[in-house]
Design an enzyme around this catalytic site. Sequence first.
Site, PDB file in Angstrom:
ATOM      1  N   PHE A   1     -11.414   6.455  51.779  1.00 59.13           N
ATOM      2  CA  PHE A   1     -10.861   7.673  51.064  1.00 59.13           C
ATOM      3  C   PHE A   1     -10.092   7.314  49.796  1.00 59.13           C
ATOM      4  CE2 PHE A   1      -7.898   6.329  54.506  1.00 59.13           C
ATOM      5  CZ  PHE A   1      -6.673   6.400  53.794  1.00 59.13           C
TER       6      PHE A   1
ATOM      7  N   ARG B   1       4.406  18.515  57.843  1.00 58.12           N
ATOM      8  CA  ARG B   1       3.048  18.694  57.809  1.00 58.12           C
ATOM      9  C   ARG B   1       2.238  19.587  59.102  1.00 58.12           C
ATOM     10  NH1 ARG B   1       2.208  12.137  56.952  1.00 58.12           N
ATOM     11  NH2 ARG B   1       1.892  12.340  54.484  1.00 58.12           N
TER      12      ARG B   1
ATOM     13  N   HIS C   1       4.329  12.781  50.560  1.00 56.53           N
ATOM     14  CA  HIS C   1       4.379  11.542  50.927  1.00 56.53           C
ATOM     15  C   HIS C   1       5.838  11.123  51.104  1.00 56.53           C
ATOM     16  CE1 HIS C   1       3.779   7.248  50.022  1.00 56.53           C
ATOM     17  NE2 HIS C   1       5.179   7.339  49.339  1.00 56.53           N
TER      18      HIS C   1
ATOM     19  N   ARG D   1      10.280  10.188  57.295  1.00 62.14           N
ATOM     20  CA  ARG D   1       9.029   9.927  58.036  1.00 62.14           C
ATOM     21  C   ARG D   1       8.847  11.059  59.298  1.00 62.14           C
ATOM     22  NH1 ARG D   1       5.025   7.446  55.392  1.00 62.14           N
ATOM     23  NH2 ARG D   1       3.995   6.969  57.413  1.00 62.14           N
TER      24      ARG D   1
ATOM     25  N   THR E   1       0.359  12.009  59.778  1.00 60.67           N
ATOM     26  CA  THR E   1      -0.722  11.986  58.568  1.00 60.67           C
ATOM     27  C   THR E   1      -1.786  13.154  58.772  1.00 60.67           C
ATOM     28  OG1 THR E   1      -0.343   9.408  58.475  1.00 60.67           O
ATOM     29  CG2 THR E   1      -2.044  10.517  57.188  1.00 60.67           C
TER      30      THR E   1
ATOM     31  N   GLU F   1       8.574   2.277  44.834  1.00 59.41           N
ATOM     32  CA  GLU F   1       7.983   3.709  44.464  1.00 59.41           C
ATOM     33  C   GLU F   1       8.998   4.289  43.528  1.00 59.41           C
ATOM     34  OE1 GLU F   1       5.397   3.831  48.591  1.00 59.41           O
ATOM     35  OE2 GLU F   1       6.943   5.114  48.163  1.00 59.41           O
TER      36      GLU F   1
HETATM   37  P1  GDP Z   1       1.191   8.597  55.132  1.00 53.13           P
HETATM   38  O1  GDP Z   1       1.960   7.408  55.056  1.00 53.13           O
HETATM   39  O2  GDP Z   1       1.345   9.383  56.423  1.00 53.13           O
HETATM   40  O3  GDP Z   1       1.001   9.429  53.991  1.00 53.13           O
HETATM   41  O4  GDP Z   1      -0.211   8.076  55.310  1.00 53.13           O
HETATM   42  P2  GDP Z   1      -1.217   6.671  54.949  1.00 53.13           P
HETATM   43  O5  GDP Z   1      -0.150   5.812  54.147  1.00 53.13           O
HETATM   44  O6  GDP Z   1      -2.047   6.160  56.037  1.00 53.13           O
HETATM   45  O7  GDP Z   1      -2.507   7.299  53.806  1.00 53.13           O
HETATM   46  C1  GDP Z   1      -1.733   7.907  52.612  1.00 53.13           C
HETATM   47  C2  GDP Z   1      -2.316   9.280  52.219  1.00 53.13           C
HETATM   48  O8  GDP Z   1      -3.738   9.078  52.323  1.00 53.13           O
HETATM   49  C3  GDP Z   1      -2.397  10.079  53.263  1.00 53.13           C
HETATM   50  O9  GDP Z   1      -1.009  10.867  53.241  1.00 53.13           O
HETATM   51  C4  GDP Z   1      -3.396  11.193  53.047  1.00 53.13           C
HETATM   52  O10 GDP Z   1      -3.088  12.146  51.854  1.00 53.13           O
HETATM   53  C5  GDP Z   1      -4.486  10.114  52.600  1.00 53.13           C
HETATM   54  N1  GDP Z   1      -5.391   9.731  53.732  1.00 53.13           N
HETATM   55  C6  GDP Z   1      -5.126   9.068  54.769  1.00 53.13           C
HETATM   56  N2  GDP Z   1      -6.294   8.957  55.666  1.00 53.13           N
HETATM   57  C7  GDP Z   1      -7.181   9.956  54.922  1.00 53.13           C
HETATM   58  C8  GDP Z   1      -8.478  10.200  55.335  1.00 53.13           C
HETATM   59  O11 GDP Z   1      -9.000   9.934  56.425  1.00 53.13           O
HETATM   60  N3  GDP Z   1      -9.194  10.923  54.453  1.00 53.13           N
HETATM   61  C9  GDP Z   1      -8.527  11.386  53.283  1.00 53.13           C
HETATM   62  N4  GDP Z   1      -9.226  12.206  52.589  1.00 53.13           N
HETATM   63  N5  GDP Z   1      -7.462  11.334  52.938  1.00 53.13           N
HETATM   64  C10 GDP Z   1      -6.760  10.437  53.668  1.00 53.13           C
END
Ligand code: GDP
Length: 140
Positions: free
Chosen positions: A59, A104, A117, A87, A93, A128
């Site tokens: 992704f 969310r 984020h 968090r 997520t 960051e």
């Molecule tokens: P976070 O820490 O909860 O934001 O999640 P992650 O670090 O796993 O992923 C970072 C960001 O990537 C997420 O907040 C989403 O915007 C995006 N993301 C994660 N998984 C997916 C997915 O399966 N599909 C898409 N399109 N975006 C994703």
Amino acid sequence: MAIERTFSILKPDATERNITGAINALIEKAGLRIVAQKRIRMTREQAETFYAVHKERPFFGELVDFMISGPVVVQVLEGEGAIAKYRDVMGATDPSKAADGTIRKAHAKSIGENSVHGSDAAETAKIEIAQFFSGNEIVG
Ligand code: GDP
């Protein structure tokens, strides 16, 4: 617990729907203080650097395209245990798995367009924050 700082982004789906104030209200209600905030348009290079850890994920391209599709609000949040607390306030997520009362659950559109984020650890928070703010822009 120690006072910490964490990095937050209100993503393009939030600015597009004009709900940054509603999200900030949830942040402040949780006891986190917004000690720096600015609305910017991320460049592709900034977004790719920011999400470099996800470079190999399927992704990644979609994520970068989304993050540069509209304005974002970058923030520094401060408070007791701010990293874990934010968090918790953000929720899972995938909004369909997010708990009631989380940002969310209330606002995210999908697993990709999920409104916010937040840094996942102290070291990443530091990196960051430094990518988007200089020291004198953070006023605690
Ligand atoms: P976070 O820490 O909860 O934001 O999640 P992650 O670090 O796993 O992923 C970072 C960001 O990537 C997420 O907040 C989403 O915007 C995006 N993301 C994660 N998984 C997916 C997915 O399966 N599909 C898409 N399109 N975006 C994703």
